[in-house]
Scaffold this motif. Structure first.
Motif, PDB file in Angstrom:
ATOM      1  N   LEU A 162       0.853  -1.184   0.000  1.00  0.00           N
ATOM      2  CA  LEU A 162       0.000   0.000   0.000  1.00  0.00           C
ATOM      3  C   LEU A 162       0.891   1.237   0.000  1.00  0.00           C
ATOM      4  N   PRO A 163       0.384   2.367  -0.473  1.00  0.00           N
ATOM      5  CA  PRO A 163       1.190   3.586  -0.433  1.00  0.00           C
ATOM      6  C   PRO A 163       1.551   3.971   1.002  1.00  0.00           C
ATOM      7  N   GLU A 164       2.691   4.605   1.143  1.00  0.00           N
ATOM      8  CA  GLU A 164       3.114   5.085   2.452  1.00  0.00           C
ATOM      9  C   GLU A 164       2.050   6.002   3.050  1.00  0.00           C
ATOM     10  N   GLY A 165       1.696   5.743   4.307  1.00  0.00           N
ATOM     11  CA  GLY A 165       0.738   6.607   4.994  1.00  0.00           C
ATOM     12  C   GLY A 165      -0.711   6.321   4.695  1.00  0.00           C
ATOM     13  N   VAL A 166      -1.010   5.213   3.986  1.00  0.00           N
ATOM     14  CA  VAL A 166      -2.385   4.854   3.655  1.00  0.00           C
ATOM     15  C   VAL A 166      -2.698   3.460   4.200  1.00  0.00           C
ATOM     16  N   CYS A 167      -3.812   3.340   4.913  1.00  0.00           N
ATOM     17  CA  CYS A 167      -4.311   2.043   5.352  1.00  0.00           C
ATOM     18  C   CYS A 167      -5.730   1.878   4.809  1.00  0.00           C
ATOM     19  N   LEU A 168      -6.277   0.669   4.929  1.00  0.00           N
ATOM     20  CA  LEU A 168      -7.597   0.380   4.376  1.00  0.00           C
ATOM     21  C   LEU A 168      -8.591   0.066   5.480  1.00  0.00           C
ATOM     22  N   ASN A 169      -9.772   0.655   5.377  1.00  0.00           N
ATOM     23  CA  ASN A 169     -10.887   0.386   6.274  1.00  0.00           C
ATOM     24  C   ASN A 169     -11.943  -0.361   5.460  1.00  0.00           C
ATOM     25  N   VAL A 170     -12.117  -1.660   5.734  1.00  0.00           N
ATOM     26  CA  VAL A 170     -13.011  -2.518   4.957  1.00  0.00           C
ATOM     27  C   VAL A 170     -14.197  -2.914   5.831  1.00  0.00           C
ATOM     28  N   ASN A 171     -15.406  -2.637   5.348  1.00  0.00           N
ATOM     29  CA  ASN A 171     -16.623  -2.952   6.086  1.00  0.00           C
ATOM     30  C   ASN A 171     -17.530  -3.841   5.231  1.00  0.00           C
TER      31      ASN A 171
END
Length: 256
Positions: A162-171
């Protein structure tokens, strides 16, 4: 554990014994070695809190080939910090996962969520990080419909990062099957009537934090709440950097 495999670090805010986190382990254990470090009991709503005054303890709960499970008396973020420092100091995780949470973390819930606290901590340590949540608060919620989606996402992030500084919120919506996947933004929403006052028989007042959620843009079809309401899995890329860049030029004269 086989050090030739990638290592996945998993935590949550429902506790190490919750069905959601154990379901997540079962879904991904063949993709990597798995290290679980999770609170010893529920820590919902702890966001990115960590323990500044509480001495922390670690207890190993289970170990088998490719899987170790530890509990901690601290917050979800404490669990990530301790795992990195004490449980895998010489083996950097390839991925940090939060969840699977019992209850959604869409819209502004993301800011309160201990599950999101896990992945924000991983992201701040420059590790690709993904949070998974299901819109079902029941202890015996059915996580099996999530399996193929979770596995595909985990495999893809392990491969592509993933890009630096980006996380994923999956619902995930509470459904036996899903219409597909939407990559979408966070909904503008608000909690109201959040405090309920009660009176104790011993003649003092106390309060419960409760409340109701209101979607402030129910017709917008590019949001996580819309996706969930219409049967889709919602993926919201989330940044650590909270700078309001559009305000930098507008506020430049504040320095004069």
């Amino acid at each position: 554990m086989d050090k030739r495999k990638p290592l996945i670090l998993i935590s949550n805010d429902d506790g190490y014994a919750a069905k959601g986190i154990n379901s997540l382990v079962a879904m991904v254990r063949d993709l990597a070695d798995v290290l679980v470090c999770a609170p010893d009991s529920a820590r919902s709503g702890y966001s990115c809190a960590f323990s500044a005054t509480l001495p922390l303890t670690l207890h190993q709960q289970h170990q088998e080939e490719g899987v170790e499970i530890w509990s901690c008396n601290g917050t979800p973020v404490d669990c990530v910090k301790l795992a990195m420092a004490e449980l895998c100091p010489d083996r950097r995780p390839a991925l940090v996962l939060g969840g699977i949470n019992h209850g959604d973390n869409a819209s502004v819930n993301s800011h309160y969520s201990g599950t999101m606290g896990v992945v924000r901590e991983g992201c701040m340590k420059s590790i690709p990080s993904v949070a998974f949540s299901l819109c079902d608060h029941r202890d015996d919620a059915d996580f099996e419909p999530l399996r193929p989606y979770v596995r595909r996402m985990v495999a893809r992030v392990l491969t592509e990062g993933l890009p630096e500084g980006v996380c994923l919120n999956v619902n995930f919506p509470k459904l036996p099957s899903f219409r597909g996947v939407k990559v979408c933004r966070m909904t503008k929403g608000i909690w109201y009537n959040e405090v309920e006052k009660c009176h104790h028989p011993r003649n003092y007042d106390y309060w419960w934090m409760v409340g109701h959620y209101a979607n402030l843009e129910p017709e917008s079809d590019d949001t996580d709440e819309w996706a969930l309401d219409h049967g889709y899995v919602a993926i919201t890329p989330t940044r650590i950097d909270v700078t309001a860049y559009d305000m930098l030029d507008r506020m430049s004269n504040w320095t004069e």
